[in-house]
Design an enzyme around this catalytic site. Sequence first.
Site, PDB file in Angstrom:
ATOM      1  CE  LYS A   1      41.452  43.997  38.992  1.00 20.32           C
ATOM      2  NZ  LYS A   1      40.371  44.209  38.004  1.00 20.32           N
ATOM      3  CB  VAL A   2      39.041  39.090  43.502  1.00 18.26           C
ATOM      4  CG1 VAL A   2      38.859  38.476  44.883  1.00 18.26           C
ATOM      5  CG2 VAL A   2      39.303  40.597  43.628  1.00 18.26           C
TER       6      VAL A   2
ATOM      7  CG  ASP B   1      34.978  34.614  34.028  1.00 21.86           C
ATOM      8  OD1 ASP B   1      34.424  35.042  32.987  1.00 21.86           O
ATOM      9  OD2 ASP B   1      35.684  35.320  34.761  1.00 21.86           O
TER      10      ASP B   1
ATOM     11  NE  ARG C   1      30.731  46.804  44.884  1.00 22.05           N
ATOM     12  CZ  ARG C   1      31.959  46.823  45.406  1.00 22.05           C
ATOM     13  NH1 ARG C   1      32.351  45.837  46.195  1.00 22.05           N
ATOM     14  NH2 ARG C   1      32.778  47.825  45.161  1.00 22.05           N
TER      15      ARG C   1
ATOM     16  CD  GLU D   1      28.255  47.044  51.457  1.00 23.92           C
ATOM     17  OE1 GLU D   1      29.135  47.929  51.474  1.00 23.92           O
ATOM     18  OE2 GLU D   1      28.433  45.925  50.980  1.00 23.92           O
TER      19      GLU D   1
ATOM     20  CG  HIS E   1      32.496  46.600  51.656  1.00 21.76           C
ATOM     21  ND1 HIS E   1      31.593  47.113  50.764  1.00 21.76           N
ATOM     22  CD2 HIS E   1      33.596  46.321  50.924  1.00 21.76           C
ATOM     23  CE1 HIS E   1      32.137  47.152  49.560  1.00 21.76           C
ATOM     24  NE2 HIS E   1      33.354  46.677  49.638  1.00 21.76           N
ATOM     25  CG  LEU E   2      35.976  44.228  57.509  1.00 25.74           C
ATOM     26  CD1 LEU E   2      36.327  43.324  58.693  1.00 25.74           C
ATOM     27  CD2 LEU E   2      36.502  45.636  57.769  1.00 25.74           C
ATOM     28  N   GLY E   3      36.854  43.495  52.724  1.00 23.59           N
ATOM     29  CA  GLY E   3      37.716  42.828  51.748  1.00 23.59           C
ATOM     30  C   GLY E   3      39.010  43.563  51.469  1.00 23.59           C
TER      31      GLY E   3
HETATM   32  N1  LIG Z   1      34.810  43.086  49.292  1.00 22.70           N
HETATM   33  C1  LIG Z   1      35.700  43.951  48.861  1.00 22.70           C
HETATM   34  O1  LIG Z   1      36.182  44.773  49.629  1.00 22.70           O
HETATM   35  C2  LIG Z   1      36.134  43.906  47.430  1.00 22.70           C
HETATM   36  C3  LIG Z   1      37.445  44.247  47.064  1.00 22.70           C
HETATM   37  C4  LIG Z   1      37.820  44.181  45.723  1.00 22.70           C
HETATM   38  C5  LIG Z   1      36.893  43.795  44.746  1.00 22.70           C
HETATM   39  N2  LIG Z   1      35.624  43.526  45.126  1.00 22.70           N
HETATM   40  C6  LIG Z   1      34.618  43.081  44.145  1.00 22.70           C
HETATM   41  O2  LIG Z   1      35.005  41.794  43.663  1.00 22.70           O
HETATM   42  C7  LIG Z   1      34.489  41.583  42.330  1.00 22.70           C
HETATM   43  C8  LIG Z   1      35.601  41.111  41.415  1.00 22.70           C
HETATM   44  O3  LIG Z   1      36.592  42.104  41.316  1.00 22.70           O
HETATM   45  P1  LIG Z   1      37.827  41.906  40.317  1.00 22.70           P
HETATM   46  O4  LIG Z   1      38.747  43.019  40.598  1.00 22.70           O
HETATM   47  O5  LIG Z   1      38.287  40.496  40.371  1.00 22.70           O
HETATM   48  O6  LIG Z   1      37.085  42.158  38.915  1.00 22.70           O
HETATM   49  P2  LIG Z   1      37.552  41.608  37.479  1.00 22.70           P
HETATM   50  O7  LIG Z   1      36.906  42.476  36.484  1.00 22.70           O
HETATM   51  O8  LIG Z   1      39.029  41.454  37.440  1.00 22.70           O
HETATM   52  O9  LIG Z   1      36.912  40.134  37.419  1.00 22.70           O
HETATM   53  C9  LIG Z   1      35.546  39.894  37.269  1.00 22.70           C
HETATM   54  C10 LIG Z   1      35.393  38.581  36.493  1.00 22.70           C
HETATM   55  O10 LIG Z   1      34.004  38.252  36.480  1.00 22.70           O
HETATM   56  C11 LIG Z   1      33.728  37.657  35.215  1.00 22.70           C
HETATM   57  N3  LIG Z   1      32.305  37.685  34.923  1.00 22.70           N
HETATM   58  C12 LIG Z   1      31.563  38.699  34.361  1.00 22.70           C
HETATM   59  N4  LIG Z   1      30.290  38.310  34.240  1.00 22.70           N
HETATM   60  C13 LIG Z   1      30.216  37.037  34.732  1.00 22.70           C
HETATM   61  C14 LIG Z   1      29.165  36.099  34.864  1.00 22.70           C
HETATM   62  N5  LIG Z   1      27.920  36.377  34.480  1.00 22.70           N
HETATM   63  N6  LIG Z   1      29.457  34.892  35.405  1.00 22.70           N
HETATM   64  C15 LIG Z   1      30.697  34.598  35.814  1.00 22.70           C
HETATM   65  N7  LIG Z   1      31.742  35.437  35.700  1.00 22.70           N
HETATM   66  C16 LIG Z   1      31.497  36.649  35.169  1.00 22.70           C
HETATM   67  C17 LIG Z   1      34.570  38.477  34.231  1.00 22.70           C
HETATM   68  O11 LIG Z   1      34.816  37.769  33.034  1.00 22.70           O
HETATM   69  C18 LIG Z   1      35.848  38.693  35.030  1.00 22.70           C
HETATM   70  O12 LIG Z   1      36.806  37.689  34.738  1.00 22.70           O
HETATM   71  C19 LIG Z   1      33.871  42.927  41.938  1.00 22.70           C
HETATM   72  O13 LIG Z   1      32.495  42.853  42.205  1.00 22.70           O
HETATM   73  C20 LIG Z   1      34.526  43.930  42.883  1.00 22.70           C
HETATM   74  O14 LIG Z   1      33.748  45.081  43.055  1.00 22.70           O
HETATM   75  C21 LIG Z   1      35.225  43.557  46.437  1.00 22.70           C
HETATM   76  O1  LIG Z   2      35.433  48.204  45.436  1.00 24.75           O
HETATM   77  C1  LIG Z   2      36.359  48.011  46.217  1.00 24.75           C
HETATM   78  O2  LIG Z   2      37.540  48.345  45.998  1.00 24.75           O
HETATM   79  C2  LIG Z   2      36.087  47.255  47.461  1.00 24.75           C
HETATM   80  O3  LIG Z   2      34.758  46.898  47.567  1.00 24.75           O
HETATM   81  C3  LIG Z   2      36.600  47.954  48.697  1.00 24.75           C
HETATM   82  O4  LIG Z   2      35.859  49.091  49.071  1.00 24.75           O
HETATM   83  P1  LIG Z   2      36.436  50.021  50.275  1.00 24.75           P
HETATM   84  O5  LIG Z   2      37.538  50.843  49.692  1.00 24.75           O
HETATM   85  O6  LIG Z   2      35.309  50.874  50.724  1.00 24.75           O
HETATM   86  O7  LIG Z   2      36.942  49.118  51.328  1.00 24.75           O
END
Ligand SMILES: NC(=O)c1ccc[n+]([C@@H]2O[C@H](COP(=O)([O-])OP(=O)(O)OC[C@H]3O[C@@H](n4cnc5c(N)ncnc54)[C@H](O)[C@@H]3O)[C@@H](O)[C@H]2O)c1
Ligand SMILES: O=C(O)[C@H](O)COP(=O)(O)O
Length: 601
Positions: A208-209, A228, A289, A318, A337-339
């Site tokens: 998704k991201v 991926d 992460r 964190e 962790h502001l994403g």
């Molecule tokens: N910083 C933030 O505040 C914030 C916010 C939202 C999501 N996130 C993090 O971002 C990451 C992605 O989230 P998402 O919602 O897109 O998840 P998602 O499940 O939609 O996408 C993850 C992708 O990673 C791929 N993947 C799995 N193993 C892999 C590997 N070994 N090599 C390459 N690709 C691989 C999967 O096939 C999938 O397409 C997660 O770790 C989530 O926790 C962080």
């Molecule tokens: O997993 C998540 O949705 C993100 O890392 C965001 O975490 P937060 O809600 O603490 O900002």
Amino acid sequence: MATSASQTLRTTPFLKTPSLSLSSRQSLSSAFSVALRPSRRFSKPLVVIVKASGSLDAKPTVLVAEKLGEAGLKLLKEFANVDCSYNLSPEELCTKISLCDAIIVRSGTKVSREVFESAAGRLKVVGRAGVGIDNVDLAAATEHGCLVVNAPTANTVAAAEHGIALLAAMARNVAQADASVKAGKWQRNKYVGVSLVGKTLAVMGFGKVGSEVARRAKGLGMHVISHDPYAPADRARAIGVELVSFDQAITTADFISLHMPLTPTTSKILNDDTFAKMKKGVRIVNVARGGVIDEDALVRALDAGIVAQAALDVFTKEPPAADNKLVLHENVTATPHLGASTMEAQEGVAIEIAEAVVGALRGELAATAVNAPMVPAEVLSELKPYVVLAEKLGRLAVQLVAGGSGVKTVKVTYASARAPDDLDTRLLRAMITKGIIEPISSVFVNLVNADFTAKQRGLRISEERIVLDGSPESPLDFIQVQIANVESKFASAISESGEIKVEGRVKDGIPHLTRVGSFEVDVSLEGSIILCRQVDQPGMIGTVGSILGEENVNVSFMSVGRIAPRKQAVMAIGVDDQPSKEALKKIGEVSAIEEFVFLKL
Ligand SMILES: NC(=O)c1ccc[n+]([C@@H]2O[C@H](COP(=O)([O-])OP(=O)(O)OC[C@H]3O[C@@H](n4cnc5c(N)ncnc54)[C@H](O)[C@@H]3O)[C@@H](O)[C@H]2O)c1
Ligand SMILES: O=C(O)[C@H](O)COP(=O)(O)O
């Protein structure tokens, strides 16, 4: 499919995945009520409905332990008494929780086993206003019959935008230059940046991201590639992104942006070895992460100039310690962790989680439930070993897929002497879906959200039944999982008809792998498995067994399936411990072994 004389092959078109419209809560719950209608054999619904305790007209109490958007609070207040208490100490949280039916948190509050124990049975729902549930003890939640729901989609764009913000800020030294100007300096030569246009960005994880980051980076004129192993190539192609191998991504990129979940496979996926392969001067962004990077190795790579800069939103611990070398490094831009932290995302997340929590307290089915399915004891006790078998076959099958092939089409075959409507396979299908999706994603799959999650990821799971003659005493003879239109990293796993095929049975209550591709094997699905294809000859079991013995790896099971004596054979070896890289290398060097693969269960 080959059938013995005593078997009658009858295939039945199966329970269709319900078509879901997400336009309203109403349509979502009605779609699931179709999916989860009780079967003829089992009159009870498979999901235990969560109901708030207290008298009929008493309002439930929801504790909001971290700041939540107004729109979500409003929704909650229409239905429940809402207690907004932020920054509670663990002790204060444990004291308060026994008065609450639900709690809503972000990533800053630990919902530990002690919290569930202190709730003394009153807590029914934990709502995570975001994606990651690393801060919730899922096993304890399930043991205490507490449903955990999250909000998996509302912060996707915010996370992608933060990734792009970090990418651009890092390339132009925005944070460092800002601090310098504020310190009264005017260092125009020191903060000359690098351009993004024409540079290669490797997006690691095209979910998704990641896909939203890729789309935006294309708009900045970057050449975007992605690694991926599980993403469909056509989805990437549609936005002009080429899916490449891990090595190709990290060796050719000028910028690397991480978007995979933290799993045992991705833990420290960027480490000393991988940094050594990168282009000198590469720049790295992490909004996924912290644990996907070996942080000490990143400090070394920055000091050595291999990595020119890094921009990090997430850390292994964190908040990081005040003397964390990475945070203090002059070539690192860090955010706390502001994403997900935009006004819009937090409003969206608040609504998504408030709806999920209210729905769960009302007893509706939650599409974003993240913990184990709760099913009536009699159903579970009969299907229990098959549930384990189903999940493990899913896990095995997906690990056999070669990088770069998208998993889209899965066919499951159940062979049983029971009539189709006498065996409810929804739980098995959910567990196969869980086995396929969880190792490659941050999504948690259970009975409630399995079909929804599969559909959302473009995964089509069809089911077929083989009705066997004989006694319907045991629910199933075997389960077969096939993944079509993919390449395999273990060519022998491809059947004559061209799919990755694994098949398993339950023997004495223990799930066994009984077929890989066209080869019959027999290995219990405990621990992990090594599959080797070799030319059948004396001494092979001893040779591989000794390599593992020398490495102190305990072998639990070994079996060899062969086409004919002295022809090709597949050896399946069950191991209790993970063999070292050296041990696996030695196995690969045995001259008679043509290919092998290590699979984690
Ligand atoms: N910083 C933030 O505040 C914030 C916010 C939202 C999501 N996130 C993090 O971002 C990451 C992605 O989230 P998402 O919602 O897109 O998840 P998602 O499940 O939609 O996408 C993850 C992708 O990673 C791929 N993947 C799995 N193993 C892999 C590997 N070994 N090599 C390459 N690709 C691989 C999967 O096939 C999938 O397409 C997660 O770790 C989530 O926790 C962080
Ligand atoms: O997993 C998540 O949705 C993100 O890392 C965001 O975490 P937060 O809600 O603490 O900002």
